[in-house]
Enzyme design. Sequence first.
Site, PDB file in Angstrom:
ATOM      1  N   TYR A   1     -11.897  -2.749  -7.250  1.00 12.19           N
ATOM      2  CA  TYR A   1     -10.864  -3.320  -6.612  1.00 12.19           C
ATOM      3  C   TYR A   1     -11.204  -4.763  -5.460  1.00 12.19           C
ATOM      4  O   TYR A   1     -10.992  -5.429  -5.048  1.00 12.19           O
ATOM      5  CB  TYR A   1      -9.573  -2.860  -6.784  1.00 12.19           C
ATOM      6  CG  TYR A   1      -8.302  -3.221  -5.676  1.00 12.19           C
ATOM      7  CD1 TYR A   1      -8.102  -4.681  -6.126  1.00 12.19           C
ATOM      8  CD2 TYR A   1      -8.627  -2.226  -4.568  1.00 12.19           C
ATOM      9  CE1 TYR A   1      -7.216  -4.582  -5.282  1.00 12.19           C
ATOM     10  CE2 TYR A   1      -7.144  -2.624  -4.147  1.00 12.19           C
ATOM     11  CZ  TYR A   1      -6.482  -3.991  -3.788  1.00 12.19           C
ATOM     12  OH  TYR A   1      -5.463  -4.791  -2.903  1.00 12.19           O
TER      13      TYR A   1
ATOM     14  N   THR B   1      -6.972  -5.772   1.986  1.00 14.91           N
ATOM     15  CA  THR B   1      -6.940  -4.629   2.235  1.00 14.91           C
ATOM     16  C   THR B   1      -7.631  -3.759   3.098  1.00 14.91           C
ATOM     17  O   THR B   1      -8.476  -4.454   3.325  1.00 14.91           O
ATOM     18  CB  THR B   1      -7.080  -3.984   0.472  1.00 14.91           C
ATOM     19  OG1 THR B   1      -6.956  -2.840   0.720  1.00 14.91           O
ATOM     20  CG2 THR B   1      -8.149  -4.709  -0.100  1.00 14.91           C
TER      21      THR B   1
HETATM   22  P1  NAD Z   1       1.142  -7.139  -7.154  1.00 15.24           P
HETATM   23  O1  NAD Z   1       0.373  -6.503  -8.359  1.00 15.24           O
HETATM   24  O2  NAD Z   1       2.586  -5.942  -7.101  1.00 15.24           O
HETATM   25  O3  NAD Z   1       1.235  -8.646  -7.169  1.00 15.24           O
HETATM   26  C1  NAD Z   1       0.971  -9.335  -7.522  1.00 15.24           C
HETATM   27  C2  NAD Z   1       1.194 -11.015  -7.642  1.00 15.24           C
HETATM   28  O4  NAD Z   1       0.489 -11.593  -8.177  1.00 15.24           O
HETATM   29  C3  NAD Z   1       1.859 -10.654  -9.477  1.00 15.24           C
HETATM   30  O5  NAD Z   1       3.306 -11.046  -9.161  1.00 15.24           O
HETATM   31  C4  NAD Z   1       1.125 -11.452 -10.302  1.00 15.24           C
HETATM   32  O6  NAD Z   1       1.995 -11.781 -10.849  1.00 15.24           O
HETATM   33  C5  NAD Z   1       0.178 -12.245  -9.450  1.00 15.24           C
HETATM   34  N1  NAD Z   1      -1.010 -12.637  -9.603  1.00 15.24           N
HETATM   35  C6  NAD Z   1      -1.590 -12.113 -10.678  1.00 15.24           C
HETATM   36  N2  NAD Z   1      -3.273 -12.856 -11.489  1.00 15.24           N
HETATM   37  C7  NAD Z   1      -2.427 -13.827 -10.734  1.00 15.24           C
HETATM   38  C8  NAD Z   1      -3.312 -15.140 -11.077  1.00 15.24           C
HETATM   39  N3  NAD Z   1      -4.656 -15.362 -11.002  1.00 15.24           N
HETATM   40  N4  NAD Z   1      -2.939 -16.302 -10.970  1.00 15.24           N
HETATM   41  C9  NAD Z   1      -1.716 -16.434 -10.393  1.00 15.24           C
HETATM   42  N5  NAD Z   1      -0.957 -15.582 -10.028  1.00 15.24           N
HETATM   43  C10 NAD Z   1      -0.688 -14.332 -10.283  1.00 15.24           C
HETATM   44  O7  NAD Z   1       0.658  -6.294  -5.512  1.00 15.24           O
HETATM   45  P2  NAD Z   1       0.577  -6.718  -4.332  1.00 15.24           P
HETATM   46  O8  NAD Z   1       0.801  -4.794  -4.125  1.00 15.24           O
HETATM   47  O9  NAD Z   1       1.887  -6.698  -4.533  1.00 15.24           O
HETATM   48  O10 NAD Z   1      -0.047  -7.074  -3.563  1.00 15.24           O
HETATM   49  C11 NAD Z   1      -0.237  -8.204  -3.161  1.00 15.24           C
HETATM   50  C12 NAD Z   1      -1.610  -8.627  -2.190  1.00 15.24           C
HETATM   51  O11 NAD Z   1      -1.652  -8.057  -1.233  1.00 15.24           O
HETATM   52  C13 NAD Z   1      -2.664  -8.175  -2.741  1.00 15.24           C
HETATM   53  O12 NAD Z   1      -3.324  -9.274  -2.641  1.00 15.24           O
HETATM   54  C14 NAD Z   1      -3.087  -6.690  -2.380  1.00 15.24           C
HETATM   55  O13 NAD Z   1      -4.687  -6.384  -2.910  1.00 15.24           O
HETATM   56  C15 NAD Z   1      -2.856  -6.950  -1.001  1.00 15.24           C
HETATM   57  N6  NAD Z   1      -3.074  -5.677  -0.579  1.00 15.24           N
HETATM   58  C16 NAD Z   1      -1.566  -4.535  -0.960  1.00 15.24           C
HETATM   59  C17 NAD Z   1      -1.647  -3.150  -0.521  1.00 15.24           C
HETATM   60  C18 NAD Z   1      -0.784  -2.678  -1.481  1.00 15.24           C
HETATM   61  O14 NAD Z   1      -0.336  -1.701  -0.911  1.00 15.24           O
HETATM   62  N7  NAD Z   1       0.259  -2.980  -2.821  1.00 15.24           N
HETATM   63  C19 NAD Z   1      -1.790  -3.646   0.871  1.00 15.24           C
HETATM   64  C20 NAD Z   1      -2.679  -3.851   0.987  1.00 15.24           C
HETATM   65  C21 NAD Z   1      -3.214  -5.010   0.452  1.00 15.24           C
END
Ligand code: NAD
Length: 376
Positions: A182, A133
Site C-alpha cells: 500500500y 499518507t
Molecule cells: P476509502 O478506501 O474509504 O475510499 C477510497 C474510494 O476510492 C472508494 O470510494 C473507492 O470506491 C474509490 N476507488 C477505488 N479505486 C478506484 C478507481 N480505480 N477509480 C475510481 N474510484 C476508485 O479510502 P479513504 O480512507 O477515504 O482514503 C482516501 C485517500 O486518502 C486515499 O488516497 C488514501 O491513501 C488517503 N489517506 C487515507 C488515510 C486514512 O487514514 N484513511 C490517511 C491518509 C491518507
Amino acid sequence: MNILITGGAGFIGSHVVRLFVNKYPEYHIVNLDKLTYAGNLANLKDIEDKPNYTFVKADICDFERMLEIFKQYSIDGVIHLAAESHVDRSIKDPFTFARTNVMGTLSLLQAAKATWDELPERYEGKRFYHISTDEVYGALELTDPQGIESPFATKASSALHHHAYGREYFLETTKYNPHSPYSASKASSDHFVRAFHDTYGLPTIVTNCSNNYGPYQFPEKLIPLFINNIRHGKPLPVYGKGENVRDWLYVVDHARAIDLIFHKGKIAETYNIGGFNEWKNIDLIRVIIKTVDRLLGNAEGTSDHLITYVTDRAGHDLRYAIDSSKLKNELGWEPSLQFEEGIEKTVRWYLDNQEWMDNITSGDYEKYYEEMYSGR
Ligand code: NAD
Ligand code: TYD
C-alpha cells in the site's frame, strides 16, 4: 470553479465532497468514484440532490473516460483521493494497489495535462491536488513517552502532546521509505505527481496525512471494526502485542485542511497533516471499549474479555508520527477537536447509524472478513 473530487464515495472523500458542496454553492463538484467495495453512495445521502453536485461512476484507470470527463465538465481543479487504502488487502493483492494507486493516478495526471494544454490559459488558475499518507515515510522508532510540546496553541490540541512515543517525527523533507505494498504504491503515485510538476509544470500539490478516524469509515479499519465487534460481542483482533503507535486525526479536520490547502497552498509544495495525537494501539483500544460500553449502558469492563492477541501483520510499521508545524506556520491550520471528543462523537455516530454498518457488513464483506482473520 468546476472541481473533480475522486474517491468521493469513500471515507475521507465523502467528508471532502460534503464540505465543498455545502460551503461553495458557486462551485460545481463532480464526484468521480468506481464504487469498489469501499465506495458507498449512502455516505452522501444528505447532499446528493444539491444542484452543485454531480456523481459520475468511473474508473480512474480508464484514461479515455478521464479525458471525456475533464472536457465534459471543464474541470479546473482536482482533489484526488481515489485509491485502494487498506494495508492488509495490499499484502494479499498488491497488483490491485499498483493498478489503481499508481496507474490510476498517472491516468488522471495525463488527462489533466492533455485537457489543460489545449486551453488558451493552459495551467493558469488550475490545480491538481493529490492526497497521500504519512505511511510513505516508513516507520519511526518507539521509545518512552517524551512529553514533547505540541505547537498548537488551542486548548483542544495542546492537551494532546503527552502522547509522544519518540523524538523523531515525519517532516515534509523526510526520505521516503515505504514498507507495505500500500505505502509503496502511494509513494510511487506521489513521485509521479511531483514529476508532472517538475517535467511539465503541472500545478500540483501533495499532502501526507496521518491516520484518520470518524463517521463513514469502512469497517475493515481498526476503529469502526472494533466498535462494531464490541456491539456484537465478537473478538477484537489485536495484531502482535498492540504496541504499534499511530497518530490519529478526526476526518473532518483533515477535510478542513484539504479545503485550506486547495485554496491557499503553494503550488509544488508538500504539506504534512496531523494532530500530534499518538496512541499505542492497545491504549486506543481500551478507550474505545470503555466508550462503547458506557454508551451502550454496560458496566465498565464488560467487553474487556473480547481483546484477542493475534499474529502480527507482516512488515507492521512500528510508529507513525507527523510533524504538521509547516501547515500551522504557513497556513494557520489547527485541528478543531480534542481526541477524547472526537472518539466520543465517532462511537456515538456508529451506534446511532447501525443500519449503515449492517448494510456494509452483510453479504460479501462477511465472507471476506472471515477469510482475512481465519489464518490469524
Ligand atoms: P476509502 O478506501 O474509504 O475510499 C477510497 C474510494 O476510492 C472508494 O470510494 C473507492 O470506491 C474509490 N476507488 C477505488 N479505486 C478506484 C478507481 N480505480 N477509480 C475510481 N474510484 C476508485 O479510502 P479513504 O480512507 O477515504 O482514503 C482516501 C485517500 O486518502 C486515499 O488516497 C488514501 O491513501 C488517503 N489517506 C487515507 C488515510 C486514512 O487514514 N484513511 C490517511 C491518509 C491518507
Ligand atoms: P488500520 O486501521 O488498518 O490503519 P493503518 O494500518 O493504515 O495504520 O490499523 C491501525 C493500527 O491497528 C495498525 O497498527 C494495525 C492495527 N490493527 C489491529 O491491531 N487489528 C485490526 O484488526 C486492524 C484492522 C488493525
